[in-house]
Design a protein around this motif. Structure first.
Motif, mmCIF file in Angstrom:
data_model
loop_
_atom_site.group_PDB
_atom_site.id
_atom_site.type_symbol
_atom_site.label_atom_id
_atom_site.label_comp_id
_atom_site.label_asym_id
_atom_site.label_seq_id
_atom_site.Cartn_x
_atom_site.Cartn_y
_atom_site.Cartn_z
ATOM 1 N N VAL A 1 0.832 -1.197 0.000
ATOM 2 C CA VAL A 1 0.000 0.000 0.000
ATOM 3 C C VAL A 1 0.872 1.254 0.000
ATOM 4 O O VAL A 1 0.507 2.278 -0.580
ATOM 5 C CB VAL A 1 -0.931 0.013 1.231
ATOM 6 N N ASN A 2 2.046 1.146 0.630
ATOM 7 C CA ASN A 2 2.939 2.297 0.731
ATOM 8 C C ASN A 2 3.876 2.440 -0.460
ATOM 9 O O ASN A 2 4.794 3.281 -0.433
ATOM 10 C CB ASN A 2 3.756 2.222 2.019
ATOM 11 N N THR A 3 3.699 1.591 -1.481
ATOM 12 C CA THR A 3 4.509 1.737 -2.691
ATOM 13 C C THR A 3 4.252 3.094 -3.333
ATOM 14 O O THR A 3 3.098 3.439 -3.608
ATOM 15 C CB THR A 3 4.187 0.636 -3.702
ATOM 16 N N PRO A 4 5.292 3.908 -3.540
ATOM 17 C CA PRO A 4 5.063 5.231 -4.134
ATOM 18 C C PRO A 4 4.615 5.124 -5.583
ATOM 19 O O PRO A 4 4.931 4.170 -6.290
ATOM 20 C CB PRO A 4 6.427 5.918 -4.019
ATOM 21 N N ARG A 5 3.858 6.105 -6.027
ATOM 22 C CA ARG A 5 3.444 6.183 -7.424
ATOM 23 C C ARG A 5 4.517 6.921 -8.227
ATOM 24 O O ARG A 5 5.235 7.764 -7.693
ATOM 25 C CB ARG A 5 2.105 6.926 -7.562
ATOM 26 N N VAL A 6 4.587 6.586 -9.506
ATOM 27 C CA VAL A 6 5.559 7.254 -10.379
ATOM 28 C C VAL A 6 5.098 8.705 -10.624
ATOM 29 O O VAL A 6 3.948 8.941 -10.920
ATOM 30 C CB VAL A 6 5.690 6.494 -11.721
#
Length: 407
Positions: A402-407
């Motif tokens: 869920v905490n994966t950053p967006r590009v």
């Protein structure tokens, strides 16, 4: 490691090879059927080097001229009770295998545990009697019953009045649910290594199902739908399907009969991880897709299927996961898992990717790829812990996704 001839042959998943005196026909059959890694021992004529890989279970090799089959048992590295938790959770995460439901921990080997589990589940399913239902039946009769199959009547009887080709709905116990249970019981009764008390129980269940037609080997299993009416059958049917599914071994290489069942631990681990992650995101507004098809190139010529892709509410990918039971260490490509995940991240436009391993095969790590900034995380799940702890570890992985950053 060497030992004398042993029947049954006892192996442990991914353990060091053992050297055994075996007939060459048996060794060749084991190698051809891809049951274990089998090769003549170069240092001991007449002996074969056997090593179990990622398949666990039990098979019986019937050798022409021999009275008794040669049985090969491959035990998983994880405890039997933990194996059944992984299996049960994958089949039904919100009502799967519960510790204490069937005492499988008392068995050292997979076949006795599976036979015991199925017998207990079938007993629970049939305790209130056999389910009945309507089954469409087609037959040639001398009395009209139901509807006449006009096309068949003309094709088979050229306009004659009798006999009549009819189709009708019959209320019977010979329905899909009972047929699947009967066939699974029959299959286990054919295999050596089932304890006497468990075999006695299976024979009792077969007697209960005596009026039910077993499914012919090789035929597709009939479909069934879980409903309130057949709810007491659900657990037994899911376990029966495990016994009868495509992972079962039933081969005849080189004229030898090989009968049994094998579980692919790679697939079991992958299924558990992806199903558990999907459950972790249930009701959060995210969408999880398993074995999600994508393409690496713009021409859509190179296909790829990540084990798990998480989508946000806007429908764009926000995380990707691949489950690896055993770390990739092929000659020349020692980090193939990382290369594969890099391709997934590139094609999906994600700055991070996640590899999930079974603990002992890889350690926790994070790798930042040069010139791209893509970070590949390696997570390790300890399978040798209580289910609550294992699911808590899955929740930690889910939180990271869920905490994966967006590009």
């Amino acid at each position: 490691m060497t030992s004398a001839v042993a029947v049954p042959i006892e192996l442990v998943e991914h353990a060091p090879a053992v050297s055994l005196a075996l007939p060459h026909s048996v060794g060749r059959a084991l190698a051809a059927a891809n049951i274990v890694d089998a090769a003549p021992d170069p240092y001991a004529p007449g002996r074969w080097s056997l090593r179990a890989g990622h398949k666990v279970g039990a098979v019986a090799v019937a050798v022409p001229g021999c009275v008794d089959p040669v049985t090969v048992r491959i035990t998983p590295k994880v405890p039997i009770a933990r194996f059944f938790f992984l299996l049960g959770y994958t089949l039904n995460p919100r009502g799967g295998w519960q510790d204490g439901q069937v005492e499988v921990a008392e068995h050292r080997h997979l076949l006795p545990a599976l036979a015991h589990a199925l017998e207990r589940q079938v007993d629970r399913a049939l305790r209130q009697g056999l389910l009945q239902g309507y089954r469409e039946t087609e037959e040639t009769a001398f009395v009209v019953r139901g509807r006449i199959r006009e096309a068949e009547q003309i094709r088979r009887h050229y306009g004659a009045a009798l006999p009549v080709e009819v189709v009708y709905d019959e209320f019977t116990t010979d329905i899909a649910e009972n047929r699947i249970l009967r066939t699974a019981v029959e299959r286990l009764l054919r295999l050596p290594g089932v304890p006497r008390d468990v075999r006695h129980g299976l024979l009792h269940q077969r007697a209960r199902l005596a009026d039910v037609t077993a499914i012919v080997p090789g035929r597709r299993l009939p479909s069934w739908q879980p409903t309130r009416l057949n709810s007491r059958y659900h657990q037994a049917l899911r376990l029966a399907r495990v016994v009868l599914d495509g992972s079962s071994a039933e081969h005849s290489p080189g004229g030898l009969r090989i009968d049994g069942f094998l579980f692919d631990m790679n697939k079991l681990f992958e299924d558990f991880v992806t199903v558990a992650l999907r459950e972790a995101f249930r009701g959060t507004g995210h969408t999880a897709r398993l074995q999600d098809p994508h393409h690496l190139d713009q021409a859509a010529a190179i296909r790829m299927k990540p084990d798990f892709v998480l989508y946000g509410a806007d429908g764009t990918p926000c995380a990707v996961v691949d489950a690896k039971y055993k770390a990739e260490r092929r000659s020349g490509f020692p980090d193939a898992d990382l290369y594969q995940m890099l391709a997934y991240c590139t094609a999906l436009g994600l700055p991070e990717g996640h590899l999930v391993y079974a603990k002992g095969n890889a350690s926790h790590a994070a790798h930042t790829v040069r010139h791209t900034g893509i970070v590949i995380h390696q997570h390790a799940l300890d399978l040798d812990q209580e289910p609550a702890g294992l699911l808590a570890d899955i929740e930690e992985v889910a939180l990271r996704l869920v905490n994966t950053p967006r590009v």
